[in-house]
Motif scaffolding. Structure first.
Motif, PDB file in Angstrom:
ATOM      1  N   ASN A 234       1.713 -31.408 -14.595  1.00 13.40           N
ATOM      2  CA  ASN A 234       1.883 -30.673 -13.610  1.00 13.40           C
ATOM      3  C   ASN A 234       3.169 -30.970 -12.915  1.00 13.40           C
ATOM      4  O   ASN A 234       3.999 -32.025 -13.207  1.00 13.40           O
ATOM      5  N   PHE A 235       3.940 -30.378 -12.128  1.00 13.84           N
ATOM      6  CA  PHE A 235       5.318 -30.061 -11.570  1.00 13.84           C
ATOM      7  C   PHE A 235       4.961 -31.301 -10.257  1.00 13.84           C
ATOM      8  O   PHE A 235       4.094 -31.300  -9.450  1.00 13.84           O
ATOM      9  N   SER A 236       6.118 -32.171 -10.388  1.00 17.91           N
ATOM     10  CA  SER A 236       5.970 -33.273  -9.520  1.00 17.91           C
ATOM     11  C   SER A 236       6.459 -32.759  -7.997  1.00 17.91           C
ATOM     12  O   SER A 236       7.259 -31.566  -7.908  1.00 17.91           O
ATOM     13  N   ASP A 237       6.153 -33.562  -7.093  1.00 17.75           N
ATOM     14  CA  ASP A 237       6.913 -33.239  -5.691  1.00 17.75           C
ATOM     15  C   ASP A 237       8.330 -33.241  -5.765  1.00 17.75           C
ATOM     16  O   ASP A 237       9.036 -32.529  -5.193  1.00 17.75           O
ATOM     17  N   THR A 238       8.634 -34.038  -6.650  1.00 15.68           N
ATOM     18  CA  THR A 238      10.489 -34.044  -6.821  1.00 15.68           C
ATOM     19  C   THR A 238      10.882 -32.958  -7.353  1.00 15.68           C
ATOM     20  O   THR A 238      11.895 -32.436  -6.917  1.00 15.68           O
ATOM     21  N   ALA A 239      10.139 -32.478  -8.323  1.00  9.89           N
ATOM     22  CA  ALA A 239      10.682 -31.025  -9.024  1.00  9.89           C
ATOM     23  C   ALA A 239      10.678 -30.004  -8.047  1.00  9.89           C
ATOM     24  O   ALA A 239      11.485 -29.229  -8.009  1.00  9.89           O
ATOM     25  N   PHE A 240       9.732 -29.885  -7.221  1.00  8.09           N
ATOM     26  CA  PHE A 240       9.597 -28.879  -6.153  1.00  8.09           C
ATOM     27  C   PHE A 240      10.852 -29.055  -5.148  1.00  8.09           C
ATOM     28  O   PHE A 240      11.320 -28.171  -4.821  1.00  8.09           O
ATOM     29  N   ARG A 241      10.855 -30.273  -4.648  1.00  6.74           N
ATOM     30  CA  ARG A 241      12.214 -30.600  -3.927  1.00  6.74           C
ATOM     31  C   ARG A 241      13.333 -30.079  -4.330  1.00  6.74           C
ATOM     32  O   ARG A 241      14.402 -29.549  -3.949  1.00  6.74           O
ATOM     33  N   LYS A 242      13.728 -30.176  -5.768  1.00 10.49           N
ATOM     34  CA  LYS A 242      14.893 -29.841  -6.353  1.00 10.49           C
ATOM     35  C   LYS A 242      15.043 -28.502  -6.391  1.00 10.49           C
ATOM     36  O   LYS A 242      15.999 -27.822  -6.386  1.00 10.49           O
ATOM     37  N   ILE A 243      13.828 -27.668  -6.840  1.00 11.46           N
ATOM     38  CA  ILE A 243      13.774 -26.357  -6.769  1.00 11.46           C
ATOM     39  C   ILE A 243      14.209 -25.732  -5.461  1.00 11.46           C
ATOM     40  O   ILE A 243      14.911 -24.856  -5.260  1.00 11.46           O
ATOM     41  N   GLU A 244      13.742 -26.464  -4.459  1.00  8.58           N
ATOM     42  CA  GLU A 244      14.047 -26.172  -2.924  1.00  8.58           C
ATOM     43  C   GLU A 244      15.378 -26.247  -2.623  1.00  8.58           C
ATOM     44  O   GLU A 244      15.919 -25.253  -2.098  1.00  8.58           O
ATOM     45  N   LYS A 245      16.052 -27.238  -3.071  1.00  3.34           N
ATOM     46  CA  LYS A 245      17.500 -27.723  -2.861  1.00  3.34           C
ATOM     47  C   LYS A 245      18.436 -26.497  -3.655  1.00  3.34           C
ATOM     48  O   LYS A 245      19.367 -25.759  -3.066  1.00  3.34           O
ATOM     49  N   PHE A 246      17.926 -26.290  -4.861  1.00  4.39           N
ATOM     50  CA  PHE A 246      18.914 -25.214  -5.586  1.00  4.39           C
ATOM     51  C   PHE A 246      18.728 -24.079  -4.849  1.00  4.39           C
ATOM     52  O   PHE A 246      19.586 -23.334  -4.822  1.00  4.39           O
ATOM     53  N   LEU A 247      17.435 -23.460  -4.435  1.00  6.33           N
ATOM     54  CA  LEU A 247      17.365 -22.135  -3.847  1.00  6.33           C
ATOM     55  C   LEU A 247      18.073 -21.985  -2.464  1.00  6.33           C
ATOM     56  O   LEU A 247      18.753 -21.193  -1.888  1.00  6.33           O
ATOM     57  N   ALA A 248      18.123 -23.327  -1.915  1.00  5.82           N
ATOM     58  CA  ALA A 248      18.777 -23.416  -0.596  1.00  5.82           C
ATOM     59  C   ALA A 248      20.428 -23.256  -0.779  1.00  5.82           C
ATOM     60  O   ALA A 248      21.047 -22.506   0.148  1.00  5.82           O
ATOM     61  N   GLU A 249      21.096 -23.912  -1.763  1.00  6.97           N
ATOM     62  CA  GLU A 249      22.407 -23.975  -1.942  1.00  6.97           C
ATOM     63  C   GLU A 249      23.153 -23.180  -2.856  1.00  6.97           C
ATOM     64  O   GLU A 249      23.869 -22.729  -2.515  1.00  6.97           O
ATOM     65  N   TYR A 250      22.263 -22.715  -3.940  1.00  5.80           N
ATOM     66  CA  TYR A 250      22.856 -22.072  -5.172  1.00  5.80           C
ATOM     67  C   TYR A 250      23.205 -20.442  -4.508  1.00  5.80           C
ATOM     68  O   TYR A 250      24.749 -19.860  -4.983  1.00  5.80           O
ATOM     69  N   PRO A 251      22.686 -19.854  -3.830  1.00 11.20           N
ATOM     70  CA  PRO A 251      23.281 -18.408  -3.300  1.00 11.20           C
ATOM     71  C   PRO A 251      24.770 -18.477  -2.734  1.00 11.20           C
ATOM     72  O   PRO A 251      25.306 -17.527  -2.901  1.00 11.20           O
ATOM     73  N   GLY A 252      24.886 -19.670  -1.878  1.00 13.31           N
ATOM     74  CA  GLY A 252      26.376 -19.566  -1.314  1.00 13.31           C
ATOM     75  C   GLY A 252      27.426 -19.791  -2.235  1.00 13.31           C
ATOM     76  O   GLY A 252      28.351 -19.183  -2.465  1.00 13.31           O
ATOM     77  N   VAL A 253      26.941 -20.597  -3.360  1.00 17.95           N
ATOM     78  CA  VAL A 253      27.891 -20.715  -4.505  1.00 17.95           C
ATOM     79  C   VAL A 253      28.134 -19.747  -5.334  1.00 17.95           C
ATOM     80  O   VAL A 253      29.403 -19.466  -5.771  1.00 17.95           O
ATOM     81  N   GLN A 254      27.186 -18.881  -5.537  1.00 15.40           N
ATOM     82  CA  GLN A 254      27.107 -17.518  -6.329  1.00 15.40           C
ATOM     83  C   GLN A 254      27.962 -16.630  -5.685  1.00 15.40           C
ATOM     84  O   GLN A 254      28.935 -16.053  -6.377  1.00 15.40           O
ATOM     85  N   ALA A 255      28.020 -16.268  -4.446  1.00 12.96           N
ATOM     86  CA  ALA A 255      28.727 -15.563  -3.650  1.00 12.96           C
ATOM     87  C   ALA A 255      30.260 -15.858  -3.573  1.00 12.96           C
ATOM     88  O   ALA A 255      31.108 -15.201  -3.806  1.00 12.96           O
ATOM     89  N   GLU A 256      30.420 -17.211  -3.535  1.00 18.30           N
ATOM     90  CA  GLU A 256      31.907 -17.867  -3.700  1.00 18.30           C
ATOM     91  C   GLU A 256      32.419 -17.607  -5.005  1.00 18.30           C
ATOM     92  O   GLU A 256      33.629 -17.477  -5.132  1.00 18.30           O
ATOM     93  N   PHE A 257      31.811 -17.565  -6.015  1.00 14.56           N
ATOM     94  CA  PHE A 257      32.140 -17.632  -7.218  1.00 14.56           C
ATOM     95  C   PHE A 257      32.443 -16.065  -7.544  1.00 14.56           C
ATOM     96  O   PHE A 257      33.434 -15.766  -8.258  1.00 14.56           O
ATOM     97  N   GLU A 258      31.836 -15.145  -6.955  1.00 12.48           N
ATOM     98  CA  GLU A 258      31.698 -13.577  -7.128  1.00 12.48           C
ATOM     99  C   GLU A 258      33.192 -13.381  -6.425  1.00 12.48           C
ATOM    100  O   GLU A 258      33.922 -12.643  -6.680  1.00 12.48           O
ATOM    101  N   LYS A 259      33.424 -13.979  -5.322  1.00 10.80           N
ATOM    102  CA  LYS A 259      34.708 -13.561  -4.300  1.00 10.80           C
ATOM    103  C   LYS A 259      36.045 -14.198  -5.380  1.00 10.80           C
ATOM    104  O   LYS A 259      36.964 -13.466  -5.210  1.00 10.80           O
ATOM    105  N   MET A 260      35.797 -15.112  -6.051  1.00 10.98           N
ATOM    106  CA  MET A 260      36.926 -15.696  -6.835  1.00 10.98           C
ATOM    107  C   MET A 260      37.306 -14.670  -8.057  1.00 10.98           C
ATOM    108  O   MET A 260      38.338 -14.558  -8.423  1.00 10.98           O
ATOM    109  N   PHE A 261      36.375 -13.655  -8.424  1.00 16.07           N
ATOM    110  CA  PHE A 261      36.594 -13.119  -9.738  1.00 16.07           C
ATOM    111  C   PHE A 261      36.360 -11.477  -9.494  1.00 16.07           C
ATOM    112  O   PHE A 261      37.095 -10.796 -10.264  1.00 16.07           O
TER     113      PHE A 261
END
Length: 408
Positions: free
Chosen positions: A174-201
């Motif tokens: 089963n997925f551990s609590d740590t795995a779910f926390r890392k998924i939450e972290k990715f969902l919270a942080e990556y959209p902003g990173v993707q937006a910055e990446f797109e602005k660059m190109f």
């Protein structure tokens, strides 16, 4: 190395020289072990010959001597930028042959992993396109988040690149609590990173001029070659296996199919960016569905298939039936049904298919992998004909040609 060839022209005309250039098989710009023999008129490509076979590993023949669950590691070595999708595609193929029905929670967990893998694949491809047009910063920026995706893999299965993730019928744990926390972290942080990446190109003049109207292919030619995935959608065809032949409960989710128009390097780049946003939405939806399971349902991570799924170690130590199944599965002594199945998934590069024929033995009678990159590479010579030498590398990158899929 290069050679000069003299072309015979009519009498009285000036003799013209062309140059033959080996692009690969070990040039770093090819991003893999495959070769292109280019004939150049100055810096313009007038002819190209693509060759493969430098890393032929005979996966399909090896698979015919292995029980089903031992073939998962072979699929890792196809598109290693998104290997969990390969793994899940193989498990789905086995489940189709064996008649195993997976619980909804397993399907949703698989979607989380497959869409994380798609993001990982696309961000590598698009950041490398940036590098090949002279921009290194975007690559360094998004690689931090590929690392976070790999940390999620590691928490789920203990591995990172070639994951061997999951089992026939579900996951090994089963997925551990740590795995779910890392998924939450990715969902919270990556959209902003993707937006910055797109602005660059996206509206960068140098990047736009290097990618727009280069490496293009029409929808008709793409279909004739057998294109699928982002490279076909960039040409204007909205074919996506997840929509047209749903698997793993994709029909339970809302998402769009980004589509381009010209099929050039810029459209391929933009389509992959659009798919990253859709993958983020799918992960968020699947995560919410997983969190909605309560009680014993929240502990379900595999199907009830004792003939093909290893029992828990505690049961092996204490129950005779579990010990028997464990022995039969590990020793490859479980017979598989007679049948012929084809299962496709929407891989990072397109339709990744497994065509399996069983004669009722303990391993496949015949197995064929449909590798999308092998198909794209057939069109490469046509796509780069008439282009500049500098366009050849960018085109190779935007097609996302992965050497592991060239030879199987």
């Amino acid at each position: 190395m290069s050679e000069h060839f003299n072309i015979k022209l009519p009498e009285g005309s000036i003799e013209k020289q062309t140059t033959t250039l080996n692009l690969g098989p070990t040039h770093p710009a090819t991003h893999g072990v495959f070769q292109n023999i280019l004939e150049l008129d100055g810096e313009r490509i007038i002819k190209s010959e693509a060759t493969v076979g430098y890393i032929h590993r005979a996966f399909e023949k090896i698979a015919e001597r292995r029980p089903l669950y031992q073939i998962t590691t072979l699929t890792d070595r196809l598109n290693y930028c998104s290997s969990p999708i390969n793994n899940m595609g193989w498990h789905l193929t086995c489940e189709k042959l064996l008649g195993v029905k997976t619980p909804k929670r397993v399907d949703y967990l698989r979607i989380i992993i497959m869409e994380l893998a798609r993001i990982s694949d696309h961000l590598i491809c698009n950041s490398i396109v940036g590098v090949d047009t002279g921009a290194f910063t975007g690559f360094l920026y998004v690689m931090q988040y590929r690392e976070l995706i790999y940390e999620i893999y590691e928490e789920v299965c203990g591995s990172r690149l070639t994951t061997n993730m999951g089992r026939i019928g579900g996951f090994e744990r089963n997925f551990s609590d740590t795995a779910f926390r890392k998924i939450e972290k990715f969902l919270a942080e990556y959209p902003g990173v993707q937006a910055e990446f797109e602005k660059m190109f996206n509206r960068n003049r140098i990047f736009y001029e290097r990618t727009k109207n280069t490496g293009g292919i029409s929808a008709d030619r793409a279909l004739n070659y057998g294109f699928t995935g982002p490279n076909l959608r960039a040409a204007g065809v909205d074919y996506d296996v997840r929509v047209h032949t749903p698997y793993s409960s994709y029909e339970d989710f809302d998402f769009k199919i980004p589509v381009g128009t010209s099929g050039d390097n810029y459209d391929r780049f933009m389509v992959r960016n659009g798919e990253i946003w859709e993958s983020l939405s799918l992960i968020r939806q699947a995560y919410e569905k997983v969190q909605s399971f309560k009680g014993t349902e929240a502990e379900v991570f595999h199907a009830d298939a004792p003939e093909y799924y290893l029992p828990p170690k505690t049961d092996v130590y204490t129950k005779m039936e579990a010990l028997i199944w464990h022995f039969k599965i590990v020793m490859g002594e479980t017979e598989i049904p007679v049948g012929e199945v084809y299962q496709a998934v929407e891989g990072g590069n397109g339709e990744l298919g497994f065509y399996l024929i069983s004669d009722g033995g303990r391993s496949p009678y015949r197995l064929h992998f449909r590798r999308p990159c092998f198909i794209y590479y057939q069109a490469y010579a046509e796509i780069v004909k008439g282009a500049m030498l500098s366009d050849a590398v960018v085109t190779m990158s935007s097609l996302n040609l992965i050497a592991g899929e060239m030879d199987a």
